[in-house]
Design a protein around this motif. Structure first.
Motif, PDB file in Angstrom:
ATOM      1  N   ASP A 143     -11.819 -30.756 -23.618  1.00  0.00           N
ATOM      2  CA  ASP A 143     -13.598 -30.693 -23.845  1.00  0.00           C
ATOM      3  C   ASP A 143     -14.025 -29.817 -24.972  1.00  0.00           C
ATOM      4  OD1 ASP A 143     -12.774 -27.889 -22.915  1.00  0.00           O
ATOM      5  OD2 ASP A 143     -14.645 -27.541 -21.525  1.00  0.00           O
ATOM      6  N   MET A 144     -13.677 -28.969 -25.474  1.00  0.00           N
ATOM      7  CA  MET A 144     -13.615 -28.891 -26.270  1.00  0.00           C
ATOM      8  C   MET A 144     -13.295 -29.354 -27.850  1.00  0.00           C
ATOM      9  SD  MET A 144     -11.561 -24.351 -28.103  1.00  0.00           S
ATOM     10  CE  MET A 144     -12.737 -23.874 -29.560  1.00  0.00           C
ATOM     11  N   VAL A 145     -12.275 -30.208 -28.063  1.00  0.00           N
ATOM     12  CA  VAL A 145     -12.242 -31.334 -29.148  1.00  0.00           C
ATOM     13  C   VAL A 145     -12.481 -32.154 -28.597  1.00  0.00           C
ATOM     14  CG1 VAL A 145     -10.100 -32.699 -29.294  1.00  0.00           C
ATOM     15  CG2 VAL A 145      -9.425 -30.568 -28.109  1.00  0.00           C
ATOM     16  N   LEU A 146     -13.213 -32.836 -27.466  1.00  0.00           N
ATOM     17  CA  LEU A 146     -14.076 -33.588 -27.692  1.00  0.00           C
ATOM     18  C   LEU A 146     -15.231 -33.311 -28.611  1.00  0.00           C
ATOM     19  CD1 LEU A 146     -13.240 -35.385 -23.751  1.00  0.00           C
ATOM     20  CD2 LEU A 146     -13.234 -36.636 -26.210  1.00  0.00           C
ATOM     21  N   SER A 147     -15.822 -32.639 -27.413  1.00  0.00           N
ATOM     22  CA  SER A 147     -17.429 -31.370 -28.515  1.00  0.00           C
ATOM     23  C   SER A 147     -17.059 -31.093 -30.160  1.00  0.00           C
ATOM     24  CB  SER A 147     -17.402 -30.375 -27.470  1.00  0.00           C
ATOM     25  OG  SER A 147     -16.824 -29.233 -28.214  1.00  0.00           O
ATOM     26  N   MET A 148     -15.753 -31.003 -30.736  1.00  0.00           N
ATOM     27  CA  MET A 148     -15.972 -30.549 -31.596  1.00  0.00           C
ATOM     28  C   MET A 148     -15.853 -31.951 -32.304  1.00  0.00           C
ATOM     29  SD  MET A 148     -14.869 -26.492 -31.809  1.00  0.00           S
ATOM     30  CE  MET A 148     -15.174 -25.914 -31.071  1.00  0.00           C
ATOM     31  N   THR A 149     -15.377 -32.847 -31.945  1.00  0.00           N
ATOM     32  CA  THR A 149     -15.281 -34.301 -32.129  1.00  0.00           C
ATOM     33  C   THR A 149     -13.196 -34.423 -33.424  1.00  0.00           C
ATOM     34  OG1 THR A 149     -15.912 -34.660 -34.352  1.00  0.00           O
ATOM     35  CG2 THR A 149     -17.274 -35.257 -32.713  1.00  0.00           C
ATOM     36  N   SER A 150     -12.650 -33.106 -33.091  1.00  0.00           N
ATOM     37  CA  SER A 150     -11.026 -33.296 -33.648  1.00  0.00           C
ATOM     38  C   SER A 150     -11.011 -31.852 -32.824  1.00  0.00           C
ATOM     39  CB  SER A 150     -12.135 -32.872 -35.384  1.00  0.00           C
ATOM     40  OG  SER A 150     -10.603 -32.596 -36.162  1.00  0.00           O
ATOM     41  N   LEU A 158      -7.898 -21.479 -32.314  1.00  0.00           N
ATOM     42  CA  LEU A 158      -6.994 -20.660 -31.195  1.00  0.00           C
ATOM     43  C   LEU A 158      -6.066 -19.385 -32.047  1.00  0.00           C
ATOM     44  CD1 LEU A 158      -6.333 -23.142 -28.560  1.00  0.00           C
ATOM     45  CD2 LEU A 158      -7.608 -20.951 -28.285  1.00  0.00           C
ATOM     46  N   LEU A 159      -6.111 -20.116 -33.523  1.00  0.00           N
ATOM     47  CA  LEU A 159      -4.654 -19.900 -34.031  1.00  0.00           C
ATOM     48  C   LEU A 159      -5.139 -18.460 -34.366  1.00  0.00           C
ATOM     49  CD1 LEU A 159      -4.599 -22.542 -36.875  1.00  0.00           C
ATOM     50  CD2 LEU A 159      -2.936 -21.239 -35.484  1.00  0.00           C
ATOM     51  N   ASP A 160      -7.059 -18.008 -34.525  1.00  0.00           N
ATOM     52  CA  ASP A 160      -7.848 -16.491 -35.013  1.00  0.00           C
ATOM     53  C   ASP A 160      -7.361 -15.702 -33.765  1.00  0.00           C
ATOM     54  OD1 ASP A 160      -8.767 -14.679 -36.570  1.00  0.00           O
ATOM     55  OD2 ASP A 160     -10.875 -15.692 -36.031  1.00  0.00           O
ATOM     56  N   GLU A 161      -7.623 -16.487 -32.266  1.00  0.00           N
ATOM     57  CA  GLU A 161      -7.764 -15.625 -31.557  1.00  0.00           C
ATOM     58  C   GLU A 161      -6.223 -15.061 -31.301  1.00  0.00           C
ATOM     59  OE1 GLU A 161      -7.978 -16.520 -26.799  1.00  0.00           O
ATOM     60  OE2 GLU A 161      -9.156 -18.267 -27.791  1.00  0.00           O
ATOM     61  N   HIS A 162      -4.974 -15.946 -31.229  1.00  0.00           N
ATOM     62  CA  HIS A 162      -3.729 -15.797 -30.741  1.00  0.00           C
ATOM     63  C   HIS A 162      -2.937 -14.614 -32.474  1.00  0.00           C
ATOM     64  CE1 HIS A 162      -2.684 -18.854 -27.370  1.00  0.00           C
ATOM     65  NE2 HIS A 162      -4.176 -18.410 -27.706  1.00  0.00           N
ATOM     66  N   SER A 163      -3.408 -15.106 -32.831  1.00  0.00           N
ATOM     67  CA  SER A 163      -2.376 -13.959 -34.641  1.00  0.00           C
ATOM     68  C   SER A 163      -3.399 -12.777 -33.861  1.00  0.00           C
ATOM     69  CB  SER A 163      -3.549 -14.358 -35.799  1.00  0.00           C
ATOM     70  OG  SER A 163      -4.758 -14.688 -35.478  1.00  0.00           O
ATOM     71  N   SER A 164      -4.430 -12.531 -33.182  1.00  0.00           N
ATOM     72  CA  SER A 164      -5.144 -11.165 -32.670  1.00  0.00           C
ATOM     73  C   SER A 164      -4.103 -10.569 -31.057  1.00  0.00           C
ATOM     74  CB  SER A 164      -5.903 -11.236 -32.675  1.00  0.00           C
ATOM     75  OG  SER A 164      -6.620  -9.803 -32.507  1.00  0.00           O
ATOM     76  N   LEU A 165      -3.981 -11.460 -30.406  1.00  0.00           N
ATOM     77  CA  LEU A 165      -4.101 -11.583 -28.983  1.00  0.00           C
ATOM     78  C   LEU A 165      -2.078 -11.505 -28.738  1.00  0.00           C
ATOM     79  CD1 LEU A 165      -5.053 -11.533 -26.254  1.00  0.00           C
ATOM     80  CD2 LEU A 165      -4.524 -14.437 -26.105  1.00  0.00           C
ATOM     81  N   THR A 166      -1.850 -12.302 -29.447  1.00  0.00           N
ATOM     82  CA  THR A 166      -0.361 -12.348 -29.547  1.00  0.00           C
ATOM     83  C   THR A 166       0.651 -12.258 -30.580  1.00  0.00           C
ATOM     84  OG1 THR A 166       0.517 -14.635 -29.530  1.00  0.00           O
ATOM     85  CG2 THR A 166      -0.163 -14.747 -27.324  1.00  0.00           C
ATOM     86  N   GLY A 167       0.215 -11.824 -31.499  1.00  0.00           N
ATOM     87  CA  GLY A 167       0.734 -11.568 -33.317  1.00  0.00           C
ATOM     88  C   GLY A 167       1.271 -13.038 -33.771  1.00  0.00           C
TER      89      GLY A 167
END
Length: 228
Positions: A143-150, A158-167
């Motif tokens: 749904d996020m992909v569709l709303s952002m059209t890409s 997610l890259l920003d989030e996971h760099s902090s969340l999982t290293g």
């Protein structure tokens, strides 16, 4: 060559493309249940309905291979190799070898693609628990992909989030060695592009991104002598 050809897997989004790919001797994958809603015609422009629909297929292709336990180099079809980039990613003496995922530099410096400016038309994913979690998370965000059209913006978040969340270790590659449409179309990048065209510098790849549609992509690739 044949060694590289053996490592290529074409994800076809319709039966016709699958038949063409296999007819050329390429390994190909097509699943009607997954790709039945994909458009058969190319997008007219960035962000239109056909373009957005195709973004889902780009999520699935990487997630499937990554889930099966393999490293994966994903690339769009509007891209040409000057040198084998797999040698770059597989070189254990390369200072970038310890990064989990490496992207071509998109060139955009807007908040939409911050902080990595990652271009999802060319990137390398090392198989590990961190990247499996990343792409499973992206798969669930249709749904996020569709709303952002890409999917590029969704994956960037997610890259920003996971760099902090999982290293997760994320790297944006040099535009000199991995140039794209951003470098081709911007006047301030004209000298590096001229060096490539005239053979003074040999990058690993060139990606005809930042270009309106298929017609223009073919035109510009031919101008660079990269259409075979």
């Amino acid at each position: 060559g044949d060694v590289v050809r053996e490592k290529v897997l074409v994800f076809a989004t319709d039966q016709g493309v699958y038949d063409i790919a296999t007819g050329l001797g390429l390994r190909a994958f097509y699943d009607e249940k997954i790709f039945e809603q994909m458009p058969e015609k190319e997008a007219g422009m960035y962000g239109d309905k056909s373009f957005t629909a195709m973004m889902w297929s780009k999520v699935v292709t990487v997630q499937l291979v990554n889930r099966l336990g393999h490293d994966v180099l994903f690339q769009d079809v509007d891209l040409v190799w000057y040198k084998n980039p797999l040698e770059f990613f597989h070189d254990k003496t390369n200072p970038l070898h310890d990064f989990d995922i490496l992207f071509q530099d998109d060139g955009a410096r807007s908040l939409r693609y911050a902080p990595y400016s990652a271009n999802t038309g060319f990137y390398y994913v090392r198989n590990n628990d961190k990247t499996k979690f990343l792409f499973r998370s992206l798969l669930y965000l249709g749904d996020m992909v569709l709303s952002m059209t890409s999917h590029q913006q969704a994956l960037g978040a997610l890259l920003d989030e996971h760099s902090s969340l999982t290293g997760l270790r994320v790297k944006t590659l040099s535009g000199l060695d991995f140039p794209g449409g951003y470098h081709y179309h911007r006047k301030k990048e004209i000298e590096p592009m001229r060096d490539i065209v005239e053979g003074r510098h040999v990058p690993y790849i060139f990606h005809m991104s930042w270009t309106t549609n298929k017609k223009n992509k073919l035109l510009f690739l031919k101008q660079m002598g990269l259409w075979y």
